[in-house]
Design a protein around this motif. Sequence first.
Motif, PDB file in Angstrom:
ATOM      1  N   LYS A   1       4.119   5.502  -5.517  1.00 50.95           N
ATOM      2  CA  LYS A   1       4.041   5.526  -6.986  1.00 50.95           C
ATOM      3  C   LYS A   1       3.089   6.619  -7.456  1.00 50.95           C
ATOM      4  O   LYS A   1       3.382   7.351  -8.399  1.00 50.95           O
ATOM      5  CB  LYS A   1       3.604   4.173  -7.530  1.00 50.95           C
ATOM      6  CG  LYS A   1       3.593   4.120  -9.060  1.00 50.95           C
ATOM      7  CD  LYS A   1       3.224   2.773  -9.585  1.00 50.95           C
ATOM      8  CE  LYS A   1       3.161   2.669 -11.069  1.00 50.95           C
ATOM      9  NZ  LYS A   1       3.176   3.852 -11.872  1.00 50.95           N
ATOM     10  N   LYS A   2       1.942   6.754  -6.785  1.00 53.58           N
ATOM     11  CA  LYS A   2       0.993   7.805  -7.153  1.00 53.58           C
ATOM     12  C   LYS A   2       1.629   9.188  -6.987  1.00 53.58           C
ATOM     13  O   LYS A   2       1.464  10.062  -7.831  1.00 53.58           O
ATOM     14  CB  LYS A   2      -0.273   7.722  -6.301  1.00 53.58           C
ATOM     15  CG  LYS A   2      -1.328   6.815  -6.840  1.00 53.58           C
ATOM     16  CD  LYS A   2      -2.613   6.985  -6.062  1.00 53.58           C
ATOM     17  CE  LYS A   2      -3.746   6.356  -6.836  1.00 53.58           C
ATOM     18  NZ  LYS A   2      -5.030   6.572  -6.187  1.00 53.58           N
ATOM     19  N   SER A   3       2.362   9.362  -5.887  1.00 52.87           N
ATOM     20  CA  SER A   3       3.019  10.646  -5.648  1.00 52.87           C
ATOM     21  C   SER A   3       4.068  10.934  -6.708  1.00 52.87           C
ATOM     22  O   SER A   3       4.168  12.063  -7.202  1.00 52.87           O
ATOM     23  CB  SER A   3       3.681  10.660  -4.264  1.00 52.87           C
ATOM     24  OG  SER A   3       2.712  10.548  -3.263  1.00 52.87           O
ATOM     25  N   VAL A   4       4.834   9.928  -7.068  1.00 48.69           N
ATOM     26  CA  VAL A   4       5.859  10.095  -8.101  1.00 48.69           C
ATOM     27  C   VAL A   4       5.205  10.451  -9.430  1.00 48.69           C
ATOM     28  O   VAL A   4       5.673  11.353 -10.145  1.00 48.69           O
ATOM     29  CB  VAL A   4       6.737   8.823  -8.228  1.00 48.69           C
ATOM     30  CG1 VAL A   4       7.592   8.860  -9.473  1.00 48.69           C
ATOM     31  CG2 VAL A   4       7.600   8.642  -6.987  1.00 48.69           C
ATOM     32  N   ASP A   5       4.108   9.772  -9.768  1.00 44.32           N
ATOM     33  CA  ASP A   5       3.396  10.067 -11.016  1.00 44.32           C
ATOM     34  C   ASP A   5       2.913  11.515 -11.041  1.00 44.32           C
ATOM     35  O   ASP A   5       3.052  12.206 -12.051  1.00 44.32           O
ATOM     36  CB  ASP A   5       2.211   9.113 -11.214  1.00 44.32           C
ATOM     37  CG  ASP A   5       2.635   7.689 -11.535  1.00 44.32           C
ATOM     38  OD1 ASP A   5       3.815   7.493 -11.906  1.00 44.32           O
ATOM     39  OD2 ASP A   5       1.792   6.782 -11.410  1.00 44.32           O
ATOM     40  N   LYS A   6       2.344  11.977  -9.924  1.00 47.53           N
ATOM     41  CA  LYS A   6       1.868  13.359  -9.850  1.00 47.53           C
ATOM     42  C   LYS A   6       3.029  14.337 -10.011  1.00 47.53           C
ATOM     43  O   LYS A   6       2.917  15.344 -10.708  1.00 47.53           O
ATOM     44  CB  LYS A   6       1.153  13.619  -8.521  1.00 47.53           C
ATOM     45  CG  LYS A   6      -0.234  13.035  -8.439  1.00 47.53           C
ATOM     46  CD  LYS A   6      -0.875  13.353  -7.106  1.00 47.53           C
ATOM     47  CE  LYS A   6      -2.230  12.693  -6.983  1.00 47.53           C
ATOM     48  NZ  LYS A   6      -2.848  12.946  -5.675  1.00 47.53           N
ATOM     49  N   LEU A   7       4.151  14.025  -9.357  1.00 46.74           N
ATOM     50  CA  LEU A   7       5.316  14.902  -9.451  1.00 46.74           C
ATOM     51  C   LEU A   7       5.880  14.931 -10.865  1.00 46.74           C
ATOM     52  O   LEU A   7       6.308  15.985 -11.351  1.00 46.74           O
ATOM     53  CB  LEU A   7       6.389  14.465  -8.455  1.00 46.74           C
ATOM     54  CG  LEU A   7       6.063  14.717  -6.984  1.00 46.74           C
ATOM     55  CD1 LEU A   7       7.087  14.041  -6.088  1.00 46.74           C
ATOM     56  CD2 LEU A   7       6.004  16.208  -6.701  1.00 46.74           C
ATOM     57  N   GLU A   8       5.878  13.775 -11.538  1.00 45.14           N
ATOM     58  CA  GLU A   8       6.365  13.737 -12.922  1.00 45.14           C
ATOM     59  C   GLU A   8       5.481  14.583 -13.833  1.00 45.14           C
ATOM     60  O   GLU A   8       5.979  15.300 -14.703  1.00 45.14           O
ATOM     61  CB  GLU A   8       6.432  12.293 -13.424  1.00 45.14           C
ATOM     62  CG  GLU A   8       7.590  11.509 -12.849  1.00 45.14           C
ATOM     63  CD  GLU A   8       7.596  10.035 -13.249  1.00 45.14           C
ATOM     64  OE1 GLU A   8       6.559   9.526 -13.727  1.00 45.14           O
ATOM     65  OE2 GLU A   8       8.645   9.402 -13.066  1.00 45.14           O
ATOM     66  N   LYS A   9       4.167  14.517 -13.631  1.00 44.01           N
ATOM     67  CA  LYS A   9       3.255  15.343 -14.431  1.00 44.01           C
ATOM     68  C   LYS A   9       3.486  16.825 -14.157  1.00 44.01           C
ATOM     69  O   LYS A   9       3.523  17.640 -15.078  1.00 44.01           O
ATOM     70  CB  LYS A   9       1.796  14.971 -14.136  1.00 44.01           C
ATOM     71  CG  LYS A   9       1.385  13.636 -14.717  1.00 44.01           C
ATOM     72  CD  LYS A   9      -0.034  13.281 -14.339  1.00 44.01           C
ATOM     73  CE  LYS A   9      -0.389  11.887 -14.845  1.00 44.01           C
ATOM     74  NZ  LYS A   9      -1.715  11.459 -14.411  1.00 44.01           N
TER      75      LYS A   9
ATOM     76  N   VAL B   1       0.841  -1.197   0.000  1.00 39.16           N
ATOM     77  CA  VAL B   1       0.000   0.000   0.000  1.00 39.16           C
ATOM     78  C   VAL B   1       0.875   1.245   0.000  1.00 39.16           C
ATOM     79  O   VAL B   1       0.630   2.190  -0.754  1.00 39.16           O
ATOM     80  CB  VAL B   1      -0.956  -0.006   1.217  1.00 39.16           C
ATOM     81  CG1 VAL B   1      -1.716   1.304   1.304  1.00 39.16           C
ATOM     82  CG2 VAL B   1      -1.914  -1.175   1.123  1.00 39.16           C
ATOM     83  N   ASP B   2       1.926   1.251   0.839  1.00 39.17           N
ATOM     84  CA  ASP B   2       2.839   2.387   0.857  1.00 39.17           C
ATOM     85  C   ASP B   2       3.480   2.573  -0.510  1.00 39.17           C
ATOM     86  O   ASP B   2       3.637   3.695  -0.983  1.00 39.17           O
ATOM     87  CB  ASP B   2       3.933   2.192   1.914  1.00 39.17           C
ATOM     88  CG  ASP B   2       3.396   2.258   3.324  1.00 39.17           C
ATOM     89  OD1 ASP B   2       2.382   2.940   3.546  1.00 39.17           O
ATOM     90  OD2 ASP B   2       3.985   1.616   4.208  1.00 39.17           O
ATOM     91  N   MET B   3       3.857   1.475  -1.146  1.00 45.83           N
ATOM     92  CA  MET B   3       4.474   1.562  -2.466  1.00 45.83           C
ATOM     93  C   MET B   3       3.492   2.134  -3.488  1.00 45.83           C
ATOM     94  O   MET B   3       3.881   2.914  -4.354  1.00 45.83           O
ATOM     95  CB  MET B   3       4.973   0.181  -2.919  1.00 45.83           C
ATOM     96  CG  MET B   3       6.097  -0.374  -2.059  1.00 45.83           C
ATOM     97  SD  MET B   3       7.523   0.722  -1.963  1.00 45.83           S
ATOM     98  CE  MET B   3       8.137   0.581  -3.623  1.00 45.83           C
TER      99      MET B   3
END
Length: 142
Positions: free
Chosen positions: A111-119, A105-107
Amino acid sequence: MNVLKVNRLKTIVNNVFNVNVDSKNRETNTIEARATCYTILRKECHISYQEIGKYFLKNHATVIHGVNEFPYMLKYNPRLSINYELCRKMFKENNELFDDSLDVVDMMLIKKSVDKLEKANCVLSLAITKLEEELDKLKNPL
Protein backbone atom coordinates in the motif's frame (compact mmCIF):
# COMPACT_ATOMS: atom_id res chain seq x y z
CA MET A 1 9.71 -19.34 13.05
CA ASN A 2 10.59 -16.66 15.60
CA VAL A 3 12.69 -14.86 12.98
CA LEU A 4 9.57 -14.32 10.86
CA LYS A 5 7.60 -13.06 13.86
CA VAL A 6 10.37 -10.70 14.91
CA ASN A 7 10.78 -9.33 11.38
CA ARG A 8 7.04 -8.78 11.04
CA LEU A 9 6.95 -6.98 14.39
CA LYS A 10 9.95 -4.83 13.44
CA THR A 11 8.19 -3.81 10.23
CA ILE A 12 4.98 -2.96 12.08
CA VAL A 13 6.80 -0.94 14.74
CA ASN A 14 8.99 0.83 12.17
CA ASN A 15 5.87 1.91 10.27
CA VAL A 16 3.88 2.97 13.33
CA PHE A 17 6.74 4.89 14.98
CA ASN A 18 8.32 6.00 11.69
CA VAL A 19 11.77 4.87 12.85
CA ASN A 20 14.22 2.02 12.23
CA VAL A 21 14.45 -0.11 15.38
CA ASP A 22 17.67 -1.69 14.06
CA SER A 23 19.50 1.64 13.88
CA LYS A 24 21.99 2.59 16.56
CA ASN A 25 19.99 5.78 17.07
CA ARG A 26 19.48 6.78 20.73
CA GLU A 27 16.65 9.24 20.20
CA THR A 28 13.68 8.84 22.53
CA ASN A 29 11.29 7.77 19.78
CA THR A 30 13.63 4.99 18.63
CA ILE A 31 14.27 3.82 22.19
CA GLU A 32 10.52 3.67 22.85
CA ALA A 33 9.98 1.76 19.60
CA ARG A 34 12.62 -0.81 20.57
CA ALA A 35 11.14 -1.16 24.06
CA THR A 36 7.75 -1.71 22.41
CA CYS A 37 9.25 -4.55 20.35
CA TYR A 38 10.95 -6.10 23.35
CA THR A 39 7.78 -5.97 25.44
CA ILE A 40 5.52 -7.40 22.74
CA LEU A 41 7.95 -10.23 21.99
CA ARG A 42 8.30 -11.01 25.68
CA LYS A 43 4.59 -10.83 26.57
CA GLU A 44 2.97 -12.16 23.40
CA CYS A 45 5.55 -14.68 22.16
CA HIS A 46 7.28 -15.58 25.45
CA ILE A 47 10.70 -15.27 23.82
CA SER A 48 13.68 -15.20 26.18
CA TYR A 49 15.61 -12.02 26.79
CA GLN A 50 18.71 -13.58 25.26
CA GLU A 51 16.89 -14.53 22.06
CA ILE A 52 15.26 -11.09 21.74
CA GLY A 53 18.71 -9.56 22.21
CA LYS A 54 20.10 -11.65 19.34
CA TYR A 55 17.43 -10.36 16.95
CA PHE A 56 18.28 -6.76 17.81
CA LEU A 57 22.05 -7.24 18.24
CA LYS A 58 21.69 -6.18 21.87
CA ASN A 59 22.81 -7.67 25.16
CA HIS A 60 20.09 -9.48 27.12
CA ALA A 61 20.54 -6.93 29.91
CA THR A 62 19.60 -4.15 27.48
CA VAL A 63 16.40 -6.02 26.65
CA ILE A 64 15.60 -6.56 30.35
CA HIS A 65 16.16 -2.85 30.97
CA GLY A 66 13.88 -1.92 28.06
CA VAL A 67 11.09 -4.23 29.28
CA ASN A 68 11.43 -3.04 32.88
CA GLU A 69 11.46 0.66 31.92
CA PHE A 70 8.55 0.34 29.50
CA PRO A 71 5.78 0.95 32.10
CA TYR A 72 7.50 4.20 33.11
CA MET A 73 7.79 5.23 29.45
CA LEU A 74 4.04 4.61 29.08
CA LYS A 75 3.30 6.67 32.18
CA TYR A 76 5.14 9.74 30.88
CA ASN A 77 4.17 9.48 27.21
CA PRO A 78 0.43 8.96 26.54
CA ARG A 79 1.06 8.72 22.79
CA LEU A 80 3.36 5.75 23.36
CA SER A 81 0.46 3.86 24.89
CA ILE A 82 -1.59 4.39 21.73
CA ASN A 83 1.30 3.30 19.48
CA TYR A 84 2.00 0.28 21.68
CA GLU A 85 -1.60 -0.91 21.57
CA LEU A 86 -1.73 -0.38 17.81
CA CYS A 87 1.47 -2.38 17.29
CA ARG A 88 0.35 -5.13 19.66
CA LYS A 89 -3.04 -5.41 17.97
CA MET A 90 -1.56 -5.43 14.46
CA PHE A 91 1.03 -8.02 15.49
CA LYS A 92 -1.58 -10.31 17.05
CA GLU A 93 -3.88 -10.00 14.03
CA ASN A 94 -0.93 -10.56 11.72
CA ASN A 95 0.07 -13.74 13.55
CA GLU A 96 -3.49 -15.06 13.35
CA LEU A 97 -3.70 -14.35 9.63
CA PHE A 98 -0.19 -15.46 8.68
CA ASP A 99 -0.18 -18.36 6.26
CA ASP A 100 3.21 -18.03 4.48
CA SER A 101 1.60 -15.99 1.72
CA LEU A 102 1.10 -12.24 1.70
CA ASP A 103 0.62 -11.09 5.26
CA VAL A 104 -0.63 -7.84 6.74
CA VAL A 105 2.86 -6.35 6.86
CA ASP A 106 3.43 -7.14 3.18
CA MET A 107 0.08 -5.54 2.38
CA MET A 108 1.08 -2.41 4.32
CA LEU A 109 4.34 -2.19 2.36
CA ILE A 110 2.51 -2.72 -0.92
CA LYS A 111 0.00 0.00 0.00
CA LYS A 112 2.84 2.40 0.83
CA SER A 113 4.48 1.64 -2.51
CA VAL A 114 1.22 2.18 -4.38
CA ASP A 115 0.68 5.49 -2.58
CA LYS A 116 4.18 6.67 -3.52
CA LEU A 117 3.64 5.62 -7.13
CA GLU A 118 0.29 7.42 -7.27
CA LYS A 119 1.93 10.62 -5.99
CA ALA A 120 4.74 10.27 -8.52
CA ASN A 121 2.14 9.71 -11.23
CA CYS A 122 0.35 12.95 -10.27
CA VAL A 123 3.60 14.89 -10.39
CA LEU A 124 4.42 13.45 -13.81
CA SER A 125 0.91 14.19 -15.09
CA LEU A 126 1.29 17.83 -14.03
CA ALA A 127 4.67 18.02 -15.73
CA ILE A 128 3.22 16.59 -18.94
CA THR A 129 0.35 19.09 -18.83
CA LYS A 130 2.79 21.99 -18.42
CA LEU A 131 4.97 20.72 -21.26
CA GLU A 132 1.93 20.33 -23.52
CA GLU A 133 0.88 23.91 -22.73
CA GLU A 134 4.39 25.18 -23.52
CA LEU A 135 4.40 23.18 -26.76
CA ASP A 136 1.03 24.67 -27.75
CA LYS A 137 2.41 28.18 -27.09
CA LEU A 138 5.41 27.45 -29.28
CA LYS A 139 3.25 26.02 -32.07
CA ASN A 140 0.65 28.82 -31.94
CA PRO A 141 2.32 32.09 -30.98
CA LEU A 142 -0.13 34.95 -30.33
